[in-house]
Enzyme design. Structure first.
Site, short mmCIF file in Angstrom:
data_model
loop_
_atom_site.label_atom_id
_atom_site.label_comp_id
_atom_site.label_asym_id
_atom_site.label_seq_id
_atom_site.Cartn_x
_atom_site.Cartn_y
_atom_site.Cartn_z
N GLN A 110 0.83 -1.21 0.00
CA GLN A 110 0.00 0.00 0.00
C GLN A 110 0.86 1.25 0.00
O GLN A 110 0.55 2.23 -0.68
CB GLN A 110 -0.95 0.01 1.21
CG GLN A 110 -2.09 -0.97 1.07
CD GLN A 110 -2.82 -0.81 -0.25
OE1 GLN A 110 -3.46 0.21 -0.49
NE2 GLN A 110 -2.68 -1.79 -1.14
N HIS B 43 -53.40 19.78 -1.07
CA HIS B 43 -53.14 18.34 -0.92
C HIS B 43 -54.40 17.65 -0.42
O HIS B 43 -54.82 16.62 -0.94
CB HIS B 43 -51.99 18.11 0.06
CG HIS B 43 -50.63 18.34 -0.51
ND1 HIS B 43 -50.24 19.54 -1.02
CD2 HIS B 43 -49.57 17.50 -0.66
CE1 HIS B 43 -48.99 19.44 -1.45
NE2 HIS B 43 -48.56 18.21 -1.24
N GLU C 67 -9.63 1.72 4.48
CA GLU C 67 -10.05 1.24 3.16
C GLU C 67 -9.85 -0.29 3.09
O GLU C 67 -10.75 -1.02 2.71
CB GLU C 67 -9.20 1.94 2.10
CG GLU C 67 -9.49 1.53 0.68
CD GLU C 67 -8.51 2.14 -0.31
OE1 GLU C 67 -7.43 2.61 0.11
OE2 GLU C 67 -8.83 2.14 -1.52
N HIS C 68 -8.63 -0.73 3.45
CA HIS C 68 -8.32 -2.16 3.45
C HIS C 68 -7.96 -2.60 4.86
O HIS C 68 -7.21 -1.90 5.55
CB HIS C 68 -7.10 -2.47 2.56
CG HIS C 68 -7.22 -1.97 1.16
ND1 HIS C 68 -6.59 -0.81 0.74
CD2 HIS C 68 -7.89 -2.45 0.10
CE1 HIS C 68 -6.86 -0.62 -0.54
NE2 HIS C 68 -7.64 -1.59 -0.96
N ASP D 136 -6.91 -6.24 -5.20
CA ASP D 136 -6.74 -5.15 -6.16
C ASP D 136 -6.97 -5.61 -7.59
O ASP D 136 -7.36 -4.82 -8.45
CB ASP D 136 -5.31 -4.58 -6.09
CG ASP D 136 -5.13 -3.66 -4.91
OD1 ASP D 136 -6.15 -3.17 -4.37
OD2 ASP D 136 -3.96 -3.43 -4.51
N HIS E 36 1.94 3.05 -3.23
CA HIS E 36 0.97 3.77 -4.09
C HIS E 36 1.35 5.23 -4.24
O HIS E 36 1.31 5.78 -5.34
CB HIS E 36 -0.45 3.67 -3.52
CG HIS E 36 -1.20 2.47 -4.01
ND1 HIS E 36 -1.55 2.32 -5.33
CD2 HIS E 36 -1.66 1.38 -3.36
CE1 HIS E 36 -2.21 1.17 -5.47
NE2 HIS E 36 -2.27 0.57 -4.29
#
Lengths: 428, 428
Positions: B251, B412, B319-320, B353, B254
């Site tokens: 990770q 109404h 996220e993970h 991924d 990235h």
């Protein structure tokens, strides 16, 4: 009061919900101040915008209990009847977690969990909207949300209308805070002493509320950005002009920017509805508002056939669509974009606003092309499950490494390689 | 390279995805210019930001066919293998329209339809992300979206990488346009000669892309606002430090703002992972990026037990999340917030991924509290169905009128009254 126009003129009646740089700057300032000053900013803005100086923003248990007593029994019965029907419809929307198992023992899946805390914005000031409370809160409760925080602006005397508080009790709100406008949205997004930070903000509001929701999106989730109410009625010669006129007026009375459009295959119906609208509007308490709305955003257009009517309606992608034709179910297949579709002469839109069960929070301003009615899934979130075994690693690992290398992500490939090497070593 | 810190220090490592007034002003200007000048603005911005002057933004059929030939067979095989697994997982997410019928003949329901046209943003420039294409496009195709428009910035020579175009072909993209940045998002939201207006925009991008998506939200729908990649690994003494270090690095590589955190019950593992990270990082092509990311947003923390580890992870809502513990399924129940959970030693995040099947587009920066992985339902929209009969009108009409009157909405109530009166008249 309501013109008969051509297709092009009708499409020009569409509104867009764009915000000016000035509006953006103003609302960003409000949000920043609430982030920095918390409750102090909320009290100051409430004085400035709602004209009332509050010592406490919190609505006490006692106030809620009093409200239920203060509301007339007939209304309490209606609230409970509506709440029960709304609950039953939304329970059908619940979805479950699932897994899929593969032959080699790999397990993949999707977990479904309720959000933990949500904020519901309820418009206030002089208006009273108990139905808004039911429609925004009940789906959250059905989803299993632990804490529902309701924010609504106080009246000039600093109170919240009894009907609104009674609805909050019936719906299952956990906490009510007397604050409205962009400042209320900011408080829910970032949290203050009186307003806990939430995971998602839902509920309608004015332009500033809508813009504030858009600007805090990402910090929290929001529902769709709500615009003025709209109705399109598709009617043929079998439709009752009295019903059609009444339904157009029921949306037009919401506000001077509401839109009400009739698309019909019958020139006679068009003329009769025009007359009926004038006749019925005279009797309405909010007749002047309805008149202005119909003059600005109302229209009647006559089309060649129902297919053309459906296509025109699809271009408008209305919030509410009534099919007052001989065979409404036969026409449904041609309808691609509408927040809610009402079929047949008895399915008047106000039934959907209050008691039918489906949500009355619907996509407006053409967003029915991509947004959905508020529902239980707006209060659920998903997450993925991945459990690989050795066999599956040996099968998919090399494929993943090929992709990782194509993307130049060597550490991604390495994370798989170290495992393949370990297995290879064991193998020897 | 990666510090061992306390719980508080670890929580301070969290990033927020806030935008400055200047960034907002810049992106709003880009959006406005694309709205006003269309393709002309796209060509100008592409020259300015991507340094390439394009005569045509459109990618021809021939370029796509050439790309499939140009990509090495091993990669094509991996792309097709991944695409097949992604398709199979996402097909499980399809939902159907439904109706509920009541004893008196009332029919209520929910229609589910695919969006008609969506835009997929694929990052580019020097990077190549075929997996991003698969993960964003396949759910749309499975949902039944008629037209998928892919936008991606051209390389300095004006071309799009073959792997990206090959992935677009495998995934089922209908049209590829050479444009990136906020201008690409604006084009998809409002439409230009080369870029058709879409209903929804998905796909990751830099800060400007993320901000542009946020600013056009409402005009079109968007997926969640994506931030830098993150991983949290929860590991006990049974975990392999080589695997843990490799996954943290996968990770971290990235980008320099990526986050990689180990929460462990074992001080020995913490120390061993620290050493392993240094050892493995040396061998990585993107080692310097990973090192910077780990120094800035990486951390290891030792906790008393796995329950504490789960609570800490829930606060981060990563996220993970990898569970490298003796009994990962036993720990799962304590995990409330994570985009995707990877269970056991073989389930390394890079498998997810690329090839596992669940989507790799996941909520970042703590938004796993309320956002979900990208899925088929992001490309479906719902609408409500209401069909009342006379009996149901007589039952619910008065209740709806009571609520309408409480809200001061006389028209109404009148829309229901005219129908009750008509039935009453018939009754006589």
């Amino acid at each position: 009061m309501i013109e008969i126009v051509g297709r092009e003129a009708l499409l020009r009646k569409r509104k867009t919900a764009e915000f000016s740089d000035e509006e953006v700057a103003t609302v960003r300032k409000i949000i920043t101040r609430v982030k920095e000053e918390g409750d102090q900013a909320l009290v100051a803005f409430t004085k400035q915008f709602d004209g009332v100086k509050l010592d406490s923003l919190h609505v006490e248990e006692a106030e809620l209990a009093e409200a239920v007593q203060a509301v007339e029994p007939k209304l309490m019965t209606a609230l409970r009847h509506a709440a029960e029907r709304i609950r039953r419809f939304h329970e059908k929307q619940l979805t479950a977690s699932w897994i899929m198992e593969e032959a080699d023992g790999t397990i993949l899946g999707q977990r479904v969990h309720p959000l933990e805390r949500v904020g519901v914005y309820v418009p206030g000031g002089r208006a009273v909207y108990p139905s808004t409370v039911l429609m925004n809160v009940i789906p959250a409760v059905v989803a299993g949300v632990k804490e529902v925080v309701m924010v609504t602006p106080p009246q000039p005397d600093g109170s919240i209308p009894a009907a609104t508080l009674a609805a909050a009790t019936v719906a299952g709100v956990n906490r009510v805070v007397k604050v409205g406008g962009a400042q209320a949205v900011a408080a829910l997004a970032y949290g203050t002493a009186s307003v806990p930070k939430v995971d998602k903000i839902v509920g309608p509001g004015n332009r500033f509320v809508a813009l504030a929701k858009q600007l805090v999106f990402g910090e929290v989730d929001i529902d769709s950005v709500a615009g003025p109410s709209e109705i399109v009625v598709i009617a043929d010669e079998t439709a009752d002009p009295v019903f059609v006129a009444a339904d157009l007026l029921s949306q037009a009375e919401h506000g001077e920017d509401s839109s009400a459009i009739l698309i019909t295959t019958s020139a006679d119906l068009a003329a009769n509805v025009q007359t009926e609208v004038v006749r019925q509007c005279k009797r309405l308490v909010r007749g002047r508002i309805a008149q202005t709305a119909l003059e600005r955003y109302g229209a009647i257009t006559v089309v060649g056939d129902l297919q053309e009517a459906a296509e025109l309606s699809n271009q408008l992608a209305p919030e509410h669509l009534e099919l007052m034709v001989a065979d409404p179910w036969g026409l449904l297949g041609r309808i691609r974009h509408a927040g809610a579709v009402f079929l047949g002469p008895y399915s008047t839109e106000p039934l959907g606003d209050y008691v039918a069960g489906p949500n009355h929070v619907l996509p407006t301003a053409g967003t029915a092309r991509f947004f959905s009615p508020l529902g239980v899934d707006h209060f659920l979130k998903k997450s993925s499950l991945l459990c690989y075994g050795k066999e599956a690693l040996l099968r998919d690992g090399p494929q993943a490494m090929a992709l990782a290398e194509a993307e130049g992500l060597g550490a991604h490939a390495a994370a798989i390689r170290v495992r393949l090497e370990r297995e290879g070593a064991k193998g020897r």
